[in-house]
Enzyme design. Sequence first.
Site, PDB file in Angstrom:
ATOM      1  N   GLY A   1       3.558   3.232  13.629  1.00  0.00           N
ATOM      2  CA  GLY A   1       4.254   2.016  13.669  1.00  0.00           C
ATOM      3  C   GLY A   1       3.732   1.121  15.020  1.00  0.00           C
TER       4      GLY A   1
ATOM      5  N   LYS B   1       0.630  -1.257  -0.051  1.00  0.00           N
ATOM      6  CA  LYS B   1      -0.055  -0.082   0.095  1.00  0.00           C
ATOM      7  C   LYS B   1       0.770   1.376   0.068  1.00  0.00           C
ATOM      8  CE  LYS B   1      -1.847   2.492   3.287  1.00  0.00           C
ATOM      9  NZ  LYS B   1      -1.883   3.740   2.620  1.00  0.00           N
TER      10      LYS B   1
ATOM     11  N   GLU C   1      10.233   0.595  10.338  1.00  0.00           N
ATOM     12  CA  GLU C   1      11.202   1.747  10.197  1.00  0.00           C
ATOM     13  C   GLU C   1      10.524   3.008  10.537  1.00  0.00           C
ATOM     14  OE1 GLU C   1      13.135   4.639   9.321  1.00  0.00           O
ATOM     15  OE2 GLU C   1      13.052   4.043   7.220  1.00  0.00           O
TER      16      GLU C   1
ATOM     17  N   GLU D   1      10.196  14.921  16.611  1.00  0.00           N
ATOM     18  CA  GLU D   1      10.452  14.731  15.241  1.00  0.00           C
ATOM     19  C   GLU D   1       9.696  15.773  14.376  1.00  0.00           C
ATOM     20  OE1 GLU D   1       9.368  11.524  12.610  1.00  0.00           O
ATOM     21  OE2 GLU D   1      11.348  11.354  12.038  1.00  0.00           O
TER      22      GLU D   1
ATOM     23  N   CYS E   1      13.755  10.473   7.458  1.00  0.00           N
ATOM     24  CA  CYS E   1      13.598   9.821   8.783  1.00  0.00           C
ATOM     25  C   CYS E   1      14.922   9.940   9.677  1.00  0.00           C
ATOM     26  CB  CYS E   1      13.243   8.468   8.847  1.00  0.00           C
ATOM     27  SG  CYS E   1      14.018   7.339   7.809  1.00  0.00           S
TER      28      CYS E   1
ATOM     29  N   GLY F   1       7.207   4.654   8.392  1.00  0.00           N
ATOM     30  CA  GLY F   1       6.483   5.690   8.656  1.00  0.00           C
ATOM     31  C   GLY F   1       6.685   6.450  10.117  1.00  0.00           C
TER      32      GLY F   1
ATOM     33  N   THR G   1       6.310   6.897  14.466  1.00  0.00           N
ATOM     34  CA  THR G   1       6.352   5.964  15.406  1.00  0.00           C
ATOM     35  C   THR G   1       4.847   5.440  15.995  1.00  0.00           C
ATOM     36  OG1 THR G   1       8.673   6.779  16.003  1.00  0.00           O
ATOM     37  CG2 THR G   1       7.398   5.695  17.791  1.00  0.00           C
TER      38      THR G   1
HETATM   39  P1  NAI Z   1       1.727   7.633   8.911  1.00  0.00           P
HETATM   40  O1  NAI Z   1       2.849   6.858   9.587  1.00  0.00           O
HETATM   41  O2  NAI Z   1       0.776   7.787   9.585  1.00  0.00           O
HETATM   42  O3  NAI Z   1       1.820   7.154   7.262  1.00  0.00           O
HETATM   43  C1  NAI Z   1       2.654   6.327   6.791  1.00  0.00           C
HETATM   44  C2  NAI Z   1       2.037   5.060   6.074  1.00  0.00           C
HETATM   45  O4  NAI Z   1       1.178   4.298   7.077  1.00  0.00           O
HETATM   46  C3  NAI Z   1       0.725   5.501   4.968  1.00  0.00           C
HETATM   47  O5  NAI Z   1       0.757   4.805   4.013  1.00  0.00           O
HETATM   48  C4  NAI Z   1      -0.304   5.672   5.946  1.00  0.00           C
HETATM   49  O6  NAI Z   1      -1.410   5.347   4.847  1.00  0.00           O
HETATM   50  C5  NAI Z   1      -0.208   4.297   6.802  1.00  0.00           C
HETATM   51  N1  NAI Z   1      -1.055   4.343   8.017  1.00  0.00           N
HETATM   52  C6  NAI Z   1      -1.616   5.375   8.635  1.00  0.00           C
HETATM   53  N2  NAI Z   1      -2.181   4.720   9.691  1.00  0.00           N
HETATM   54  C7  NAI Z   1      -2.299   3.549   9.690  1.00  0.00           C
HETATM   55  C8  NAI Z   1      -2.912   2.435  10.082  1.00  0.00           C
HETATM   56  N3  NAI Z   1      -3.735   2.676  11.437  1.00  0.00           N
HETATM   57  N4  NAI Z   1      -2.561   1.048   9.906  1.00  0.00           N
HETATM   58  C9  NAI Z   1      -1.841   0.774   8.902  1.00  0.00           C
HETATM   59  N5  NAI Z   1      -1.178   1.610   7.935  1.00  0.00           N
HETATM   60  C10 NAI Z   1      -1.511   3.134   8.474  1.00  0.00           C
HETATM   61  O7  NAI Z   1       2.901   9.136   8.774  1.00  0.00           O
HETATM   62  P2  NAI Z   1       2.115  10.447   8.014  1.00  0.00           P
HETATM   63  O8  NAI Z   1       0.507  10.872   8.924  1.00  0.00           O
HETATM   64  O9  NAI Z   1       2.221  10.425   6.690  1.00  0.00           O
HETATM   65  O10 NAI Z   1       3.266  11.380   8.768  1.00  0.00           O
HETATM   66  C11 NAI Z   1       3.265  12.147  10.082  1.00  0.00           C
HETATM   67  C12 NAI Z   1       4.779  11.992  10.596  1.00  0.00           C
HETATM   68  O11 NAI Z   1       5.264  10.703  10.480  1.00  0.00           O
HETATM   69  C13 NAI Z   1       5.614  12.967   9.681  1.00  0.00           C
HETATM   70  O12 NAI Z   1       5.721  14.165  10.030  1.00  0.00           O
HETATM   71  C14 NAI Z   1       6.947  12.115  10.130  1.00  0.00           C
HETATM   72  O13 NAI Z   1       7.434  12.723  11.498  1.00  0.00           O
HETATM   73  C15 NAI Z   1       6.531  10.742  10.130  1.00  0.00           C
HETATM   74  N6  NAI Z   1       6.859   9.894   8.899  1.00  0.00           N
HETATM   75  C16 NAI Z   1       8.181   9.315   9.004  1.00  0.00           C
HETATM   76  C17 NAI Z   1       8.632   8.769   7.960  1.00  0.00           C
HETATM   77  C18 NAI Z   1       9.847   7.900   7.807  1.00  0.00           C
HETATM   78  O14 NAI Z   1      10.603   7.839   6.842  1.00  0.00           O
HETATM   79  N7  NAI Z   1      10.149   7.216   9.003  1.00  0.00           N
HETATM   80  C19 NAI Z   1       7.849   8.874   6.421  1.00  0.00           C
HETATM   81  C20 NAI Z   1       6.616   9.447   6.694  1.00  0.00           C
HETATM   82  C21 NAI Z   1       6.392  10.301   7.793  1.00  0.00           C
END
Ligand code: NAI
Length: 528
Positions: A275, A217, A292, A428, A326, A270, A272
């Site tokens: 995660g 996804k 990660e 972050e 990240c 994505g 924490t």
């Molecule tokens: P997020 O962690 O919510 O989204 C990342 C992925 O997880 C997306 O594909 C999203 O659709 C999916 N997702 C969201 N909720 C889910 C759930 N309950 N179950 C399964 N999958 C789910 O991050 P978001 O809202 O886009 O960004 C928020 C913050 O996260 C950013 O400001 C940043 O601090 C951090 N982040 C860190 C990343 C990294 O490379 N480690 C990448 C993106 C965001």
Amino acid sequence: MLSRSLSLFSYRLCHTSIRPIAIHTRKMSDLSIELTAPNGKTYSQPTGLFINNEWVASSKGNKITSISPTDESEIASVHAAEPEDVDKAVEAARAAFKGPWRDMSPTERGDLMFKLSQLVSDNAELLATIETWDNGKPYQVALNEDLAEVAGCLKYYAGYADKVHGQVIDTGAAKLAYTIREPVGVCGQIIPWNYPLGMAAWKLGPALACGNTIVLKAAEQTPLSILVFANLIKEAGFPPGVVNILNGQGRVAGAAIAQHLGIDKIAFTGSTATGKEIMKSAAINMKNITLETGGKSPLMVFDDADLDQAVKWSHIGIMSNMGQICTATSRILVQEGVYDKFVEAFKEHVGKTSKIGDPFSEETFQGPQVTKAQYDRVLSYIEAGKSEGATLAMGGEAYKNVGDGKGFFVSPTIFTHVKANMRVFREEVFGPFVVIVSFKDEEEALEKANDTTYGLGSAVFTKDVVKAHRIARKVEAGMVWINSSQDSDFRIPFGGVKQSGIGRELGEAGLEAYSNKKAVHVNLGTWL
Ligand code: NAI
Ligand code: MG
């Protein structure tokens, strides 16, 4: 994650000059649309769900609209998967796993992956165009760093496909004992928006090399490039169902994947917070997990460092990819003797180098933040820094001088005199936003570096090799850069400690997460 920082210096080769605005679209069918990108590239954008090598509509017809962060225009709407659609994708992945994919020789599997890597290279300009349009990252970065990484990573793991061996373990003459490296099964992979294709490649490469099948996804903020990539999977000749690609909302499609009883393993990049949600959901059938997640990575500059190099790498470490990395070294810790000098030189360098503009323009170093939500988030941390009493040394505002003033641009922001209890030191931000803190000696540097719930990247600048390696051992992080920042390489393991994640991606280590070791005991002489 990362930026391939070294190649930052070598990308200024070819470019396309650009005119954003004027986007012409023509509807072809419900599952594809003809688009013209701001750089003039015209192409067919699939909009459906890619299940069993076919394009299908989502069961409820819900859509996600993709926005260009550069001018806030709508690019296209794509189908958003519902739990029923996830079921179909899992069914296809399971059938492929039990069928043609499992029976295929590892060398043939590798051949398909080589073919896919080649197709990515052949289509790199188109894929980079879509990344830039949808995500806002500079085109030269998308092309020369992201797409090079995607092709390179797939090629690297293609070579591994027929080298994932078990072992024969000698336990004496009465028994033959050996291990088989088996695929885990159907893998769910949830991808973020900061490196949409890069993060997909990191996960697809080892999963395919080990013989798994996949339901992936993409992030709802950047749904487009992965669908064009899906066509290349079919073109490369992968059997139907081996790779299924869905767009969808995290709380709907993402959650359905994390909770699915038919999925054996989940890999996520994505936040924490998400995660942790995924860990909980995955408990339902005890899925194998790799996560990660976030970071607040320190970069330590000692008195004896090459200050000019420390300044330049510090800039790359936090300002690349609009700070949406990240592993971004978002906390710069500088020894007292060079603190003022560093701050002045760093401000000057950021001012000179972080040219904000249209991401399709060759001169642009910094494009927009990916979405309005991320832009608002960065701006809110600017307010937090100010109200907590940190000194705003540079930036600290939205940047409105691109095109007609639209777009999610933020000026590179530097806070000094930051204290360890401030939110801007601890949380972050994920933007072009850095805090600079001073320290007295090595002990205090390490204490501050490790004063975080995260543990992803870390960097140290010193000419003293003994000190550098001593710190490399003591810093709580998955990766350490000595006199550098953001080095990332598909041959080298990548991942975090503490709340930055579980498991490793990339390198040989990346295969661990996608194969199980089955032990076979053969009785050769223990007769009863
Ligand atoms: P997020 O962690 O919510 O989204 C990342 C992925 O997880 C997306 O594909 C999203 O659709 C999916 N997702 C969201 N909720 C889910 C759930 N309950 N179950 C399964 N999958 C789910 O991050 P978001 O809202 O886009 O960004 C928020 C913050 O996260 C950013 O400001 C940043 O601090 C951090 N982040 C860190 C990343 C990294 O490379 N480690 C990448 C993106 C965001
Ligand atoms: Mg977008």
